[in-house]
Design an enzyme around this catalytic site. Structure first.
Site, PDB file in Angstrom:
ATOM      1  CD  GLU A  21      -2.728  -1.226   2.515  1.00 43.09           C
ATOM      2  OE1 GLU A  21      -3.909  -1.554   2.410  1.00 43.09           O
ATOM      3  OE2 GLU A  21      -2.191  -0.997   3.617  1.00 43.09           O
ATOM      4  CB  CYS A  67       3.124   7.615   3.284  1.00 42.71           C
ATOM      5  SG  CYS A  67       3.794   6.454   4.486  1.00 42.71           S
ATOM      6  CB  CYS A 125       7.851  -4.898   8.583  1.00 42.29           C
ATOM      7  SG  CYS A 125       9.307  -4.141   9.351  1.00 42.29           S
ATOM      8  CB  CYS A 184       7.233  -2.340  15.972  1.00 42.58           C
ATOM      9  SG  CYS A 184       8.890  -1.913  15.421  1.00 42.58           S
ATOM     10  CB  CYS A 241       3.716  -1.624  13.684  1.00 42.27           C
ATOM     11  SG  CYS A 241       3.831  -1.520  11.897  1.00 42.27           S
ATOM     12  N   GLY A 244       7.230  -1.699   5.910  1.00 39.38           N
ATOM     13  CA  GLY A 244       8.615  -2.163   5.873  1.00 39.38           C
ATOM     14  C   GLY A 244       9.593  -1.186   6.493  1.00 39.38           C
ATOM     15  CD  GLU A 245      14.093   0.122   9.271  1.00 40.49           C
ATOM     16  OE1 GLU A 245      13.324   0.557  10.139  1.00 40.49           O
ATOM     17  OE2 GLU A 245      14.989   0.816   8.738  1.00 40.49           O
ATOM     18  CB  SER A 273      10.819   6.666   8.757  1.00 34.87           C
ATOM     19  OG  SER A 273      10.566   6.172  10.042  1.00 34.87           O
ATOM     20  CB  SER A 303      10.661   4.565  14.913  1.00 31.93           C
ATOM     21  OG  SER A 303      10.207   4.750  13.609  1.00 31.93           O
ATOM     22  CG  LEU A 304      12.791   8.314  20.900  1.00 38.69           C
ATOM     23  CD1 LEU A 304      14.099   7.610  21.171  1.00 38.69           C
ATOM     24  CD2 LEU A 304      12.955   9.814  21.079  1.00 38.69           C
ATOM     25  CG  HIS A 305       8.079   4.675  18.979  1.00 34.48           C
ATOM     26  ND1 HIS A 305       7.598   5.843  18.415  1.00 34.48           N
ATOM     27  CD2 HIS A 305       8.254   3.827  17.939  1.00 34.48           C
ATOM     28  CE1 HIS A 305       7.482   5.694  17.107  1.00 34.48           C
ATOM     29  NE2 HIS A 305       7.871   4.497  16.789  1.00 34.48           N
ATOM     30  CG  HIS A 320      -3.618   5.807  14.395  1.00 29.68           C
ATOM     31  ND1 HIS A 320      -2.421   6.300  13.946  1.00 29.68           N
ATOM     32  CD2 HIS A 320      -4.477   6.857  14.441  1.00 29.68           C
ATOM     33  CE1 HIS A 320      -2.543   7.602  13.724  1.00 29.68           C
ATOM     34  NE2 HIS A 320      -3.771   7.966  14.013  1.00 29.68           N
ATOM     35  CB  CYS A 349       1.251   6.638  11.863  1.00 30.50           C
ATOM     36  SG  CYS A 349       2.838   6.096  12.436  1.00 30.50           S
TER      37      CYS A 349
HETATM   38 FE1  SF4 Z   1       8.326  -2.509  10.604  1.00 36.29          FE
HETATM   39 FE2  SF4 Z   1       8.170   0.137  10.961  1.00 36.29          FE
HETATM   40 FE3  SF4 Z   1       6.103  -1.429  11.608  1.00 36.29          FE
HETATM   41 FE4  SF4 Z   1       8.337  -1.521  13.092  1.00 36.29          FE
HETATM   42  S1  SF4 Z   1       6.968   0.244  12.858  1.00 36.29           S
HETATM   43  S2  SF4 Z   1       7.165  -3.299  12.347  1.00 36.29           S
HETATM   44  S3  SF4 Z   1       9.902  -1.198  11.514  1.00 36.29           S
HETATM   45  S4  SF4 Z   1       6.919  -1.116   9.548  1.00 36.29           S
END
Ligand code: SF4
Length: 340
Positions: free
Chosen positions: A93, A106, A113, A117, A120, A158-159, A190, A212-214, A288, A331
């Site tokens: 997507e 985006c 991925c 995380c 996500c 994806g990363e 990112s 991506s800190l969080h 979300h 997101c």
């Molecule tokens: Fe992958 Fe980014 Fe989702 Fe983490 S936040 S699982 S790195 S897509």
């Protein structure tokens, strides 16, 4: 025709090698790039300043490699989520977000991925495959709003640094004179912080970087981001402090706010300590909700308190507006698992 490769997504140097191997003049490579990335033709036959013989040779080896979206969902806020088929029979997507002064796309770099995380939906989908450079750029090339686009963020599925070669190639095509000739200041990539790949990206690209800190606490981040076991956030920050971020290239941190988890005063204290001396900004993001975890979003008041505190302590901080939540385009919500 058998063994055809996609033409779209090749760099100038790759096409120069092809020309050399097949005895074509080197300037043909630049002409092909112009047709692909500036004039955006849909077929090799339209490349009319190449001889008929050259076009036939190209057709023997390549197809165009452009595929149009197979579905679109439109949010009440104008966001559009496009669905594409990949060359490996997968689905990915891309999300187009229009606003009064900018048009942002985006894009995805992988189907699924492998980073896992916990918050996500893409991470929950697991890893299916990497996208090629052509498939990454096809998301820009083939949507109806392509010509309007002012900004691209590599923040979809994806990363990016887990598919770094293809990502760097796509950035080369986007920013080179012979390609789309975009300013790297219009592109933001990112990562969750794969340190060696991040350092290679910093050396080889001029595009903005978002981390991506969080959570500022290693022990806490580990609970929802498995990458923490390999690359603790403290090590990521240490690496970033080796570079000068005071120029035009922007370093930002994404901070998804989970109610009662990473939105306490101790987090503010630690964040200001962690980011001290680093020229950067922080984007606060509403969480979300997805099924399969118990996280809840922080309240709007708490997000405002966070923003104000960080701003008062010298860190540029904004609350990122959520887009496309009603079509699962916001997101952390992208997933093609149920559609496969
Ligand atoms: Fe992958 Fe980014 Fe989702 Fe983490 S936040 S699982 S790195 S897509």
């Amino acid at each position: 025709m058998k063994n055809q490769q996609p033409l779209f997504g090749n760099t100038l140097s790759e096409l120069q090698i092809f020309c050399k191997v097949y005895g074509l003049p080197s300037f043909n490579a630049k002409q092909i790039c112009e047709w692909l990335y500036k004039k955006q033709v849909s077929s090799i036959d339209e490349m009319t300043n190449l001889s008929l013989k050259t076009r036939e040779l190209l057709k023997q080896h390549f197809d165009m490699g452009i595929s149009y979206p197979i579905d679109v969902q439109i949010s009440s806020d104008g966001t559009r989520k496009y669905l594409f088929e990949t060359s490996k029979n997968g689905l990915i997507e891309a999300v187009y977000m229009p606003s009064s002064d900018r048009h942002t796309l985006c894009i995805s770099v992988q189907m699924g991925c492998r980073m896992g995380c916990d918050f996500c939906a893409t991470g929950k989908q697991g890893f299916q495959h990497n996208l090629t450079c052509g498939e990454i750029l096809n998301q820009l090339r083939s949507i109806p709003e392509s010509e309007l686009m002012t900004n691209i963020v590599y923040m979809g599925m994806g990363e990016p640094f887990d598919n770094l070669d293809e990502v760097l190639k796509s950035l080369e095509i986007l920013t080179s004179d012979w390609g789309y000739a975009w300013s790297p200041r219009r592109i933001n990539v990112s990562t969750i912080g794969l340190i060696p790949e991040m350092e290679r990206f910093i050396a080889e690209s001029e595009c903005h970087l978002a981390i991506s800190l969080h959570s500022p606490f290693d022990y806490e981040r580990q609970k929802f981001m498995p990458i923490q076991n390999k690359y603790p956030i403290s090590s990521v920050i240490k690496s970033l402090k080796k570079y000068d971020w005071s120029g035009q290239r922007r370093l930002s941190f994404e901070y998804i706010m989970f109610d009662g988890i990473n939105d306490k005063h101790t987090h503010l204290d630690e964040l200001t300590k962690l980011l001290k001396g680093l020229f950067c900004r922080v984007n606060l993001i509403k969480y979300h909700s997805i099924p399969s975890n118990d996280f809840q979003p922080s309240t709007e008041e708490r997000m405002i308190e966070f923003r104000d505190y960080l701003s008062e302590h010298g860190i540029i901080c904004t609350i990122r507006q959520s887009r496309g939540e009603d079509i699962m385009a916001a997101c952390g919500l992208l997933s093609t698992f149920s559609k496969s």
